[in-house]
Write a protein that holds these residues in place. Structure first.
Motif, PDB file in Angstrom:
ATOM      1  N   VAL A  16       0.857  -1.193   0.000  1.00  0.00           N
ATOM      2  CA  VAL A  16       0.000   0.000   0.000  1.00  0.00           C
ATOM      3  C   VAL A  16       0.894   1.245   0.000  1.00  0.00           C
ATOM      4  N   GLN A  17       1.237   1.701  -1.195  1.00  0.00           N
ATOM      5  CA  GLN A  17       2.170   2.829  -1.337  1.00  0.00           C
ATOM      6  C   GLN A  17       1.485   4.062  -1.905  1.00  0.00           C
ATOM      7  N   THR A  18       0.336   3.857  -2.536  1.00  0.00           N
ATOM      8  CA  THR A  18      -0.335   5.001  -3.177  1.00  0.00           C
ATOM      9  C   THR A  18      -1.820   5.010  -2.822  1.00  0.00           C
ATOM     10  N   ASP A  19      -2.701   5.030  -3.808  1.00  0.00           N
ATOM     11  CA  ASP A  19      -4.127   5.200  -3.527  1.00  0.00           C
ATOM     12  C   ASP A  19      -4.912   3.883  -3.576  1.00  0.00           C
ATOM     13  N   ILE A  20      -4.221   2.765  -3.823  1.00  0.00           N
ATOM     14  CA  ILE A  20      -4.921   1.485  -3.994  1.00  0.00           C
ATOM     15  C   ILE A  20      -4.673   0.575  -2.792  1.00  0.00           C
ATOM     16  N   VAL A  21      -5.735  -0.066  -2.319  1.00  0.00           N
ATOM     17  CA  VAL A  21      -5.638  -1.010  -1.205  1.00  0.00           C
ATOM     18  C   VAL A  21      -6.238  -2.332  -1.680  1.00  0.00           C
ATOM     19  N   ILE A  22      -5.396  -3.355  -1.782  1.00  0.00           N
ATOM     20  CA  ILE A  22      -5.909  -4.683  -2.155  1.00  0.00           C
ATOM     21  C   ILE A  22      -5.822  -5.596  -0.944  1.00  0.00           C
ATOM     22  N   PHE A  23      -6.926  -6.278  -0.656  1.00  0.00           N
ATOM     23  CA  PHE A  23      -6.957  -7.154   0.515  1.00  0.00           C
ATOM     24  C   PHE A  23      -7.838  -8.351   0.209  1.00  0.00           C
ATOM     25  N   SER A  24      -7.810  -9.338   1.104  1.00  0.00           N
ATOM     26  CA  SER A  24      -8.688 -10.489   0.927  1.00  0.00           C
ATOM     27  C   SER A  24      -9.119 -10.975   2.307  1.00  0.00           C
ATOM     28  N   LEU A  25      -9.944 -12.005   2.313  1.00  0.00           N
ATOM     29  CA  LEU A  25     -10.392 -12.579   3.586  1.00  0.00           C
ATOM     30  C   LEU A  25      -9.493 -13.749   3.951  1.00  0.00           C
ATOM     31  N   GLN A  26      -9.233 -13.893   5.234  1.00  0.00           N
ATOM     32  CA  GLN A  26      -8.483 -15.062   5.698  1.00  0.00           C
ATOM     33  C   GLN A  26      -9.309 -16.316   5.374  1.00  0.00           C
ATOM     34  N   PRO A  27      -8.644 -17.449   5.160  1.00  0.00           N
ATOM     35  CA  PRO A  27      -9.375 -18.690   4.889  1.00  0.00           C
ATOM     36  C   PRO A  27     -10.437 -18.942   5.984  1.00  0.00           C
ATOM     37  N   GLY A  28     -11.643 -19.267   5.546  1.00  0.00           N
ATOM     38  CA  GLY A  28     -12.714 -19.566   6.496  1.00  0.00           C
ATOM     39  C   GLY A  28     -13.508 -18.349   6.955  1.00  0.00           C
ATOM     40  N   ALA A  29     -13.079 -17.137   6.558  1.00  0.00           N
ATOM     41  CA  ALA A  29     -13.779 -15.931   7.035  1.00  0.00           C
ATOM     42  C   ALA A  29     -14.910 -15.506   6.097  1.00  0.00           C
ATOM     43  N   GLY A  30     -15.134 -16.280   5.014  1.00  0.00           N
ATOM     44  CA  GLY A  30     -16.205 -15.928   4.088  1.00  0.00           C
ATOM     45  C   GLY A  30     -15.630 -15.646   2.708  1.00  0.00           C
ATOM     46  N   THR A  31     -16.542 -15.320   1.773  1.00  0.00           N
ATOM     47  CA  THR A  31     -16.076 -15.079   0.400  1.00  0.00           C
ATOM     48  C   THR A  31     -15.966 -13.579   0.126  1.00  0.00           C
ATOM     49  N   ALA A  32     -15.124 -13.257  -0.844  1.00  0.00           N
ATOM     50  CA  ALA A  32     -14.963 -11.858  -1.246  1.00  0.00           C
ATOM     51  C   ALA A  32     -16.303 -11.290  -1.719  1.00  0.00           C
ATOM     52  N   THR A  33     -17.046 -12.096  -2.479  1.00  0.00           N
ATOM     53  CA  THR A  33     -18.339 -11.631  -2.993  1.00  0.00           C
ATOM     54  C   THR A  33     -19.277 -11.251  -1.848  1.00  0.00           C
ATOM     55  N   ALA A  34     -19.303 -12.091  -0.809  1.00  0.00           N
ATOM     56  CA  ALA A  34     -20.185 -11.812   0.334  1.00  0.00           C
ATOM     57  C   ALA A  34     -19.750 -10.529   1.047  1.00  0.00           C
ATOM     58  N   LEU A  35     -18.446 -10.325   1.184  1.00  0.00           N
ATOM     59  CA  LEU A  35     -17.971  -9.117   1.871  1.00  0.00           C
ATOM     60  C   LEU A  35     -18.286  -7.868   1.041  1.00  0.00           C
ATOM     61  N   VAL A  36     -18.065  -7.954  -0.275  1.00  0.00           N
ATOM     62  CA  VAL A  36     -18.360  -6.808  -1.149  1.00  0.00           C
ATOM     63  C   VAL A  36     -19.847  -6.449  -1.038  1.00  0.00           C
ATOM     64  N   GLN A  37     -20.715  -7.481  -0.987  1.00  0.00           N
ATOM     65  CA  GLN A  37     -22.166  -7.224  -0.888  1.00  0.00           C
ATOM     66  C   GLN A  37     -22.533  -6.641   0.478  1.00  0.00           C
ATOM     67  N   ALA A  38     -21.917  -7.187   1.527  1.00  0.00           N
ATOM     68  CA  ALA A  38     -22.233  -6.692   2.881  1.00  0.00           C
ATOM     69  C   ALA A  38     -21.762  -5.252   3.048  1.00  0.00           C
ATOM     70  N   LEU A  39     -20.657  -4.907   2.420  1.00  0.00           N
ATOM     71  CA  LEU A  39     -20.185  -3.519   2.460  1.00  0.00           C
ATOM     72  C   LEU A  39     -21.127  -2.616   1.667  1.00  0.00           C
ATOM     73  N   ALA A  40     -21.550  -3.078   0.492  1.00  0.00           N
ATOM     74  CA  ALA A  40     -22.449  -2.277  -0.345  1.00  0.00           C
ATOM     75  C   ALA A  40     -23.756  -1.996   0.393  1.00  0.00           C
ATOM     76  N   ALA A  41     -24.230  -3.009   1.150  1.00  0.00           N
ATOM     77  CA  ALA A  41     -25.469  -2.820   1.921  1.00  0.00           C
ATOM     78  C   ALA A  41     -25.284  -1.743   2.986  1.00  0.00           C
ATOM     79  N   ARG A  42     -24.034  -1.472   3.352  1.00  0.00           N
ATOM     80  CA  ARG A  42     -23.719  -0.415   4.327  1.00  0.00           C
ATOM     81  C   ARG A  42     -23.229   0.859   3.647  1.00  0.00           C
ATOM     82  N   GLY A  43     -23.396   0.943   2.329  1.00  0.00           N
ATOM     83  CA  GLY A  43     -23.068   2.182   1.611  1.00  0.00           C
ATOM     84  C   GLY A  43     -21.611   2.337   1.221  1.00  0.00           C
ATOM     85  N   VAL A  44     -20.839   1.254   1.327  1.00  0.00           N
ATOM     86  CA  VAL A  44     -19.419   1.334   0.946  1.00  0.00           C
ATOM     87  C   VAL A  44     -19.185   0.429  -0.264  1.00  0.00           C
ATOM     88  N   LEU A  45     -18.761   1.035  -1.370  1.00  0.00           N
ATOM     89  CA  LEU A  45     -18.555   0.278  -2.600  1.00  0.00           C
ATOM     90  C   LEU A  45     -17.070   0.002  -2.813  1.00  0.00           C
TER      91      LEU A  45
END
Ligand SMILES: *Cc1c(COP(=O)(O)O)cnc(C)c1O
Length: 354
Positions: free
Chosen positions: A282-311
């Motif tokens: 993380v050196q500039t404006d981009i942040v790439i991250f993922s979920l630890q194994p067993g913590a759920g799927t990226a798709t589910a997290l993206v949707q749960a964030l969107a439901a809270r107004g964060v895209l």
């Protein structure tokens, strides 16, 4: 509910000073070379990247396409990284429209294409079986590698490597100014190592439309012909260029704020045990991250964030990307982190491990 849109720095809207500049821009027909605002932007852009000439194009994709086809003839080969934007996200344009072959080499996590891999990929020009290697493409900052800026020593080394072999170097510098600001240098000291560069006015610099291709005058003359060929010649596009001038004059230094906000977001995310993130990337404006194994799927997290107004965006293979930009401030990052706390808790419940 207000949306905090971290999907990309392309969602930025023009600043009030851009809207004024757009309204007041002197205009003419650029196909006759008579749009004074475009001429001013092209001269300013060339100066900012230390090249003889520059060309305004519609998009970064068109900029890279014009550059590749200005460097290469049909049947020539271009060395590209497997994670590069040119190879992954530009519809294979240089191959489709220019008969250019891509020779793909692996990308290191720091955005570099290893010199030994490049050396092994260069063809033997005297063997009639082989295509002719013409060009090396680098990307700075590197999008898929999390917005990392290429090391100055690496750029020097690739420049020397290319010179020894009679190859050209093109830089996909969509976020060139993010690299310069992160390294506390000016763009010229980066682009001094490459023959041509493409950079976007429409990402963190917040202009509504446009990218620049820059290089020597003969190269830009060829790129201008390709732009015509793909239908990218515009008429009174000074209304676009006017915002581009403001982007270069007023929006470069403030990228440091985006970098600080990305850092804050990354460190906040790193504090959640469910999140895997490499803070060094993380050196500039981009942040790439993922979920630890067993913590759920990226798709589910993206949707749960969107439901809270964060895209945020999914990058494939479980990776999620968030990008800070003009219009996002530190309080938005605090809110986004609160939303992430809630979303992760929801995922944890769904997974029965909370
Ligand atoms: C966005 C981007 C491009 C393409 O720019 P568009 O204006 O979206 O066509 C090219 N390269 C990189 C690294 C990018 O991030």
């Amino acid at each position: 509910m207000r949306t905090i849109d971290l999907r990309s720095d392309t969602v930025t809207l023009p600043t009030p000073s851009m809207r004024r500049a757009i309204a007041e821009a002197p205009l003419g027909d650029d196909v006759y070379g008579e749009d004074p605002t475009i001429n001013r932007l092209e001269a300013l852009a060339a100066e900012r990247v230390g090249k003889e000439a520059a060309l305004l194009v519609v998009s970064g994709t068109m900029g890279n396409l014009c550059a590749l086809l200005a460097h290469c003839a049909r049947g020539d080969e271009v060395l590209v990284g497997d994670l590069s934007h040119i190879y992954n996200y530009e519809a294979g344009g240089a191959s489709v429209l220019g008969g250019v072959a891509f020779h793909v080499v692996p990308t290191l996590p720091n955005g570099e294409l290893p010199l030994d891999e490049l050396a092994a990929a260069v063809r033997h020009a005297d063997d009639s079986h082989e295509a002719l290697t013409r060009l090396i493409c680098l990307e700075n900052t590197h999008n898929r590698c999390g917005g990392v800026a290429l090391a100055p020593e690496y750029l020097c080394a690739v420049q020397a490597f290319a010179r020894e072999r009679g190859l050209r170097v093109h830089l996909d510098g969509a976020r060139l100014f993010n690299a310069a600001v992160a390294q506390g240098t000016d763009a010229c000291s980066i682009t001094a190592h490459v023959d041509s560069v493409q950079f976007c006015l429409s990402k963190g610099l917040a202009a509504p439309v446009g990218s620049i291709v820059a290089g020597d005058a003969a190269f830009i003359a060829r790129a201008r012909r390709i732009r015509k060929l793909v239908g990218g010649s515009m008429r009174q596009a000074g209304i676009i260029a006017a915002a581009g001038i403001v982007a270069l004059e007023e929006m470069v230094d403030r990228l440091a704020e985006d970098h600080a906000n990305a850092r804050m977001l990354a460190e906040g995310l790193a504090s959640f045990p469910q999140i895997a993130i490499d803070l060094d990337s993380v050196q500039t404006d981009i942040v790439i991250f993922s979920l630890q194994p067993g913590a759920g799927t990226a798709t589910a997290l993206v949707q749960a964030l969107a439901a809270r107004g964060v895209l945020v965006g999914e990058m494939g293979r479980g990776a999620i990307r968030a990008v800070t930009h003009y219009g996002i401030d530190a309080s938005d990052i605090e809110e986004a982190l609160e939303a992430a706390r809630g979303a992760l808790a929801e995922l944890g419940v769904a997974h029965g491990n909370n």
